[in-house]
Design a protein around this motif. Structure first.
Motif, PDB file in Angstrom:
ATOM      1  N   SER A  82      54.028  10.342  22.618  1.00 47.98           N
ATOM      2  CA  SER A  82      53.853  10.173  24.149  1.00 47.98           C
ATOM      3  C   SER A  82      53.960   8.862  24.523  1.00 47.98           C
ATOM      4  CB  SER A  82      52.513  10.846  24.398  1.00 47.98           C
ATOM      5  OG  SER A  82      51.421   9.903  24.048  1.00 47.98           O
ATOM      6  N   SER A 127      57.160  15.729  31.984  1.00 50.81           N
ATOM      7  CA  SER A 127      56.696  14.072  32.403  1.00 50.81           C
ATOM      8  C   SER A 127      57.492  13.728  33.581  1.00 50.81           C
ATOM      9  CB  SER A 127      56.833  13.417  31.133  1.00 50.81           C
ATOM     10  OG  SER A 127      56.688  11.972  31.683  1.00 50.81           O
ATOM     11  N   TYR A 151      61.982   8.689  25.148  1.00 49.39           N
ATOM     12  CA  TYR A 151      60.951   9.791  25.329  1.00 49.39           C
ATOM     13  C   TYR A 151      61.311  10.743  26.525  1.00 49.39           C
ATOM     14  CZ  TYR A 151      56.500  11.229  27.492  1.00 49.39           C
ATOM     15  OH  TYR A 151      55.435  12.098  27.766  1.00 49.39           O
ATOM     16  N   ASN A 180      51.528  10.028  35.587  1.00 49.90           N
ATOM     17  CA  ASN A 180      50.594   9.481  34.726  1.00 49.90           C
ATOM     18  C   ASN A 180      49.332   9.700  34.961  1.00 49.90           C
ATOM     19  OD1 ASN A 180      53.128   7.848  35.240  1.00 49.90           O
ATOM     20  ND2 ASN A 180      52.165   6.334  33.766  1.00 49.90           N
ATOM     21  N   ARG A 186      41.873   7.658  27.484  1.00 50.27           N
ATOM     22  CA  ARG A 186      43.108   7.117  27.381  1.00 50.27           C
ATOM     23  C   ARG A 186      43.391   6.210  25.940  1.00 50.27           C
ATOM     24  NH1 ARG A 186      48.474   8.672  28.273  1.00 50.27           N
ATOM     25  NH2 ARG A 186      49.308   7.905  30.211  1.00 50.27           N
ATOM     26  N   GLU A 189      47.038   1.874  23.842  1.00 52.82           N
ATOM     27  CA  GLU A 189      48.566   1.513  24.080  1.00 52.82           C
ATOM     28  C   GLU A 189      49.108   1.474  25.348  1.00 52.82           C
ATOM     29  OE1 GLU A 189      47.149   3.768  22.441  1.00 52.82           O
ATOM     30  OE2 GLU A 189      48.819   5.272  21.814  1.00 52.82           O
ATOM     31  N   VAL A 191      48.906   1.362  29.630  1.00 50.83           N
ATOM     32  CA  VAL A 191      48.661   0.161  30.502  1.00 50.83           C
ATOM     33  C   VAL A 191      47.371   0.253  31.047  1.00 50.83           C
ATOM     34  CG1 VAL A 191      49.889   0.516  32.616  1.00 50.83           C
ATOM     35  CG2 VAL A 191      49.542  -1.858  31.759  1.00 50.83           C
ATOM     36  N   LYS A 194      44.819  -0.342  28.302  1.00 49.42           N
ATOM     37  CA  LYS A 194      44.654  -1.785  27.880  1.00 49.42           C
ATOM     38  C   LYS A 194      44.092  -2.814  28.694  1.00 49.42           C
ATOM     39  CE  LYS A 194      48.292  -5.026  26.204  1.00 49.42           C
ATOM     40  NZ  LYS A 194      49.673  -5.135  26.003  1.00 49.42           N
ATOM     41  N   GLY A 213      53.460  -6.714  29.745  1.00 45.43           N
ATOM     42  CA  GLY A 213      54.953  -6.604  30.185  1.00 45.43           C
ATOM     43  C   GLY A 213      55.194  -6.933  31.659  1.00 45.43           C
ATOM     44  N   ARG A 281      60.334  -3.400  28.527  1.00 42.05           N
ATOM     45  CA  ARG A 281      60.994  -2.374  27.797  1.00 42.05           C
ATOM     46  C   ARG A 281      62.646  -2.315  28.000  1.00 42.05           C
ATOM     47  NH1 ARG A 281      56.820   2.477  29.789  1.00 42.05           N
ATOM     48  NH2 ARG A 281      54.969   1.451  28.194  1.00 42.05           N
ATOM     49  N   GLU A 284      63.465  -0.039  32.186  1.00 42.18           N
ATOM     50  CA  GLU A 284      62.347   0.179  32.911  1.00 42.18           C
ATOM     51  C   GLU A 284      62.437   1.306  33.700  1.00 42.18           C
ATOM     52  OE1 GLU A 284      59.226   0.601  32.922  1.00 42.18           O
ATOM     53  OE2 GLU A 284      58.147  -1.298  33.162  1.00 42.18           O
TER      54      GLU A 284
HETATM   55  O1  F7E Z   1      52.961   2.250  31.255  1.00 47.03           O
HETATM   56  C1  F7E Z   1      54.140  -1.210  32.354  1.00 47.03           C
HETATM   57  C2  F7E Z   1      55.258  -0.448  31.702  1.00 47.03           C
HETATM   58  O2  F7E Z   1      52.734   2.907  28.792  1.00 47.03           O
HETATM   59  C3  F7E Z   1      52.862   2.098  32.690  1.00 47.03           C
HETATM   60  C4  F7E Z   1      52.581   8.210  29.318  1.00 47.03           C
HETATM   61  O3  F7E Z   1      51.680   9.000  29.289  1.00 47.03           O
HETATM   62  O4  F7E Z   1      53.105   8.390  31.587  1.00 47.03           O
HETATM   63  C5  F7E Z   1      52.777   7.390  30.635  1.00 47.03           C
HETATM   64  O5  F7E Z   1      53.944   6.640  30.364  1.00 47.03           O
HETATM   65  C6  F7E Z   1      53.831   1.077  33.237  1.00 47.03           C
HETATM   66  C7  F7E Z   1      55.269   0.920  32.734  1.00 47.03           C
HETATM   67  O6  F7E Z   1      52.705   4.610  30.737  1.00 47.03           O
HETATM   68  C8  F7E Z   1      52.516  -3.093  29.871  1.00 47.03           C
HETATM   69  O7  F7E Z   1      56.320  -0.985  31.585  1.00 47.03           O
HETATM   70  C9  F7E Z   1      53.280  -3.412  32.016  1.00 47.03           C
HETATM   71  O8  F7E Z   1      55.901   0.593  33.871  1.00 47.03           O
HETATM   72  O9  F7E Z   1      50.867   3.078  30.597  1.00 47.03           O
HETATM   73  P1  F7E Z   1      52.384   3.162  30.331  1.00 47.03           P
HETATM   74  P2  F7E Z   1      54.194   5.338  31.039  1.00 47.03           P
HETATM   75  O10 F7E Z   1      55.271   4.537  30.108  1.00 47.03           O
HETATM   76  O11 F7E Z   1      54.574   5.239  32.312  1.00 47.03           O
HETATM   77  C10 F7E Z   1      54.028   9.162  31.515  1.00 47.03           C
HETATM   78  C11 F7E Z   1      53.997  10.305  32.753  1.00 47.03           C
HETATM   79  C12 F7E Z   1      54.123   9.990  30.294  1.00 47.03           C
HETATM   80  O12 F7E Z   1      54.460  11.155  30.263  1.00 47.03           O
HETATM   81  C13 F7E Z   1      53.898   9.101  29.102  1.00 47.03           C
HETATM   82  O13 F7E Z   1      53.634   9.770  27.989  1.00 47.03           O
HETATM   83  O14 F7E Z   1      53.131  -0.057  32.875  1.00 47.03           O
HETATM   84  N1  F7E Z   1      53.295  -2.146  31.542  1.00 47.03           N
HETATM   85  N2  F7E Z   1      52.564  -4.129  30.826  1.00 47.03           N
HETATM   86  C14 F7E Z   1      52.679  -1.811  30.444  1.00 47.03           C
HETATM   87  N3  F7E Z   1      52.610  -0.827  29.777  1.00 47.03           N
HETATM   88  C15 F7E Z   1      52.083  -0.931  28.583  1.00 47.03           C
HETATM   89  N4  F7E Z   1      51.876   0.373  27.767  1.00 47.03           N
HETATM   90  N5  F7E Z   1      51.726  -1.949  27.974  1.00 47.03           N
HETATM   91  C16 F7E Z   1      51.768  -3.266  28.616  1.00 47.03           C
HETATM   92  O15 F7E Z   1      51.428  -4.201  28.229  1.00 47.03           O
END
Ligand code: F7E
Length: 340
Positions: A82, A127, A151, A180, A186, A189, A191, A194, A213, A281, A284
């Motif tokens: 995920s 999602s 994904y 989200n 949670r 990993e 955000v 974190k 990021g 990423r 994005e």
């Molecule tokens: O990132 C930005 C990152 O990894 C959210 C999963 O549950 O929801 C989730 O996916 C945003 C993104 O969640 C960091 O680039 C900045 O724009 O918490 P995330 P996600 O990618 O939105 C959907 C609905 C799902 O289905 C997925 O399984 O935050 N961001 N800086 C960062 N993200 C992470 N992880 N780490 C950073 O340092």
């Protein structure tokens, strides 16, 4: 006593859903992957009535076997890789589990029900990542998809194969397009966690800097505990359908930092946060905002708290955990740049 089988039981949603269904009097079965999976212990501690079954979304016979043992009335397919960021690094595995795993579970159900797929109700965890480079704001069930990650592409396959089994075989199959959703459970990993964990550690003097990021990304963040109720409601209707589940409120990662650092007592986050290009990423999803009118009207569902309450609850939980005599072992953040 109704019976439910949950894949992805060791994840945040699996645990909330199992608690919710157990509270409604269900006998709950959870599919556990791998040998000696360390999270099985956690699940059993949190939900004492849970029945664990061994199986893997890559292995059709194990899914058929799990269905034979559980004899469920409802199947919730939450199992997936995920973490979007990881899906570029393990694109094939993500497609295999997050995408093809849905087809395998539906096929296992077809075998188990001897072709009468209306006998067992099926929920697919889809999602908002499927919307990706969004075609309209806000996004609803009719918004076209433009996924931006392996994904998101795997989830789009899972969504369409669910719709296809409904249209081809009369399956009672629903795709919940969840935006989200977060909680103190949670994984570190993602955000929100974190940031809340990082803010708590900085407040306690255990860490000085948080590497992130894209902090301009916008998301529609809700509370996972509210969202599992929507999954169940979808399976209680006369007819199966697909539903967007979202708050409709959008925030940036910057808003998240503001709330978390203030709640932790640090104040200004800027001296503590550094942007690291390795955490950006390859493609994005810039902004997401969901329109959950269908779920609100037909299911009577709505989110309970707001974004601030959610983030403050997560910071409080992290502070409490980190100041315990035996804090939970420090989560390994797979985005830590020490991971090559
Ligand atoms: O990132 C930005 C990152 O990894 C959210 C999963 O549950 O929801 C989730 O996916 C945003 C993104 O969640 C960091 O680039 C900045 O724009 O918490 P995330 P996600 O990618 O939105 C959907 C609905 C799902 O289905 C997925 O399984 O935050 N961001 N800086 C960062 N993200 C992470 N992880 N780490 C950073 O340092």
């Amino acid at each position: 006593m109704p019976r439910a089988l949950i894949t992805g039981i060791t994840g945040q949603d699996g645990m909330y859903l199992a608690e919710f269904l157990a509270g409604k009097g269900y006998e709950v079965f959870g599919l556990i992957r791998g040998q000696n999976n360390p999270r099985a212990r956690l699940v059993a501690d949190v939900i004492p009535s849970i029945r664990l079954l061994s199986g893997d979304l890559r292995d059709l016979p194990s899914l058929v076997g799990a269905l034979e043992t559980a004899r469920p009335d409802e199947v919730y397919n939450l199992g997936a890789i995920s973490f979007v960021g990881m899906s570029w690094r393990q694109a094939e595995l993500t497609s295999e589990i997050t995408g093809l795993g849905v087809l395998r579970m539906l096929e296992a159900l077809r075998i188990h029900t001897q072709g009468d797929l209306s006998k067992v109700r099926f929920y697919q965890a889809s999602s908002s990542e499927m919307f990706g480079k969004v075609r309209e704001v806000p996004q609803n069930e009719d918004t076209p998809f433009h996924p931006r990650s392996p994904y998101g592409i795997a989830k789009a396959f899972g969504h369409y194969i669910t719709v296809n089994y409904r249209e081809s075989y009369g399956a009672y199959a629903c795709s919940g397009i969840l935006f989200n959703h977060e909680s103190p459970r949670r994984g570190p990993e993602f955000v929100t966690r974190k940031v809340t964990r990082g803010a708590a550690r900085i407040a306690l003097g255990q860490q000085d800097t948080l590497l992130l990021g894209n902090i301009d990304a916008c998301r529609d963040w809700g509370f996972a505990g509210d969202y599992v109720e929507a999954m169940w409601l979808m399976l209680q209707q006369d007819e199966p359908d697909d539903y967007v589940i979202a708050t409709g409120e959008t925030h940036t990662v910057r808003d998240l930092l503001d709330i978390a650092f203030h709640r932790a007592g640090v104040g200004d986050w800027e001296p503590h946060v550094r942007q690291d290009s390795r955490l950006l990423r390859p493609a994005e999803v810039d902004t997401l905002a969901g329109d959950s009118s269908r779920a609100r009207e037909r299911l009577g569902w709505k989110p309970r708290g707001n974004f601030r309450d959610l983030i403050e609850m997560m910071v409080d939980a992290d502070l409490a955990d980190l100041t315990r005599a035996d804090p939970a072992s420090d989560p390994t953040d797979r985005e830590d740049p020490r991971w090559a």
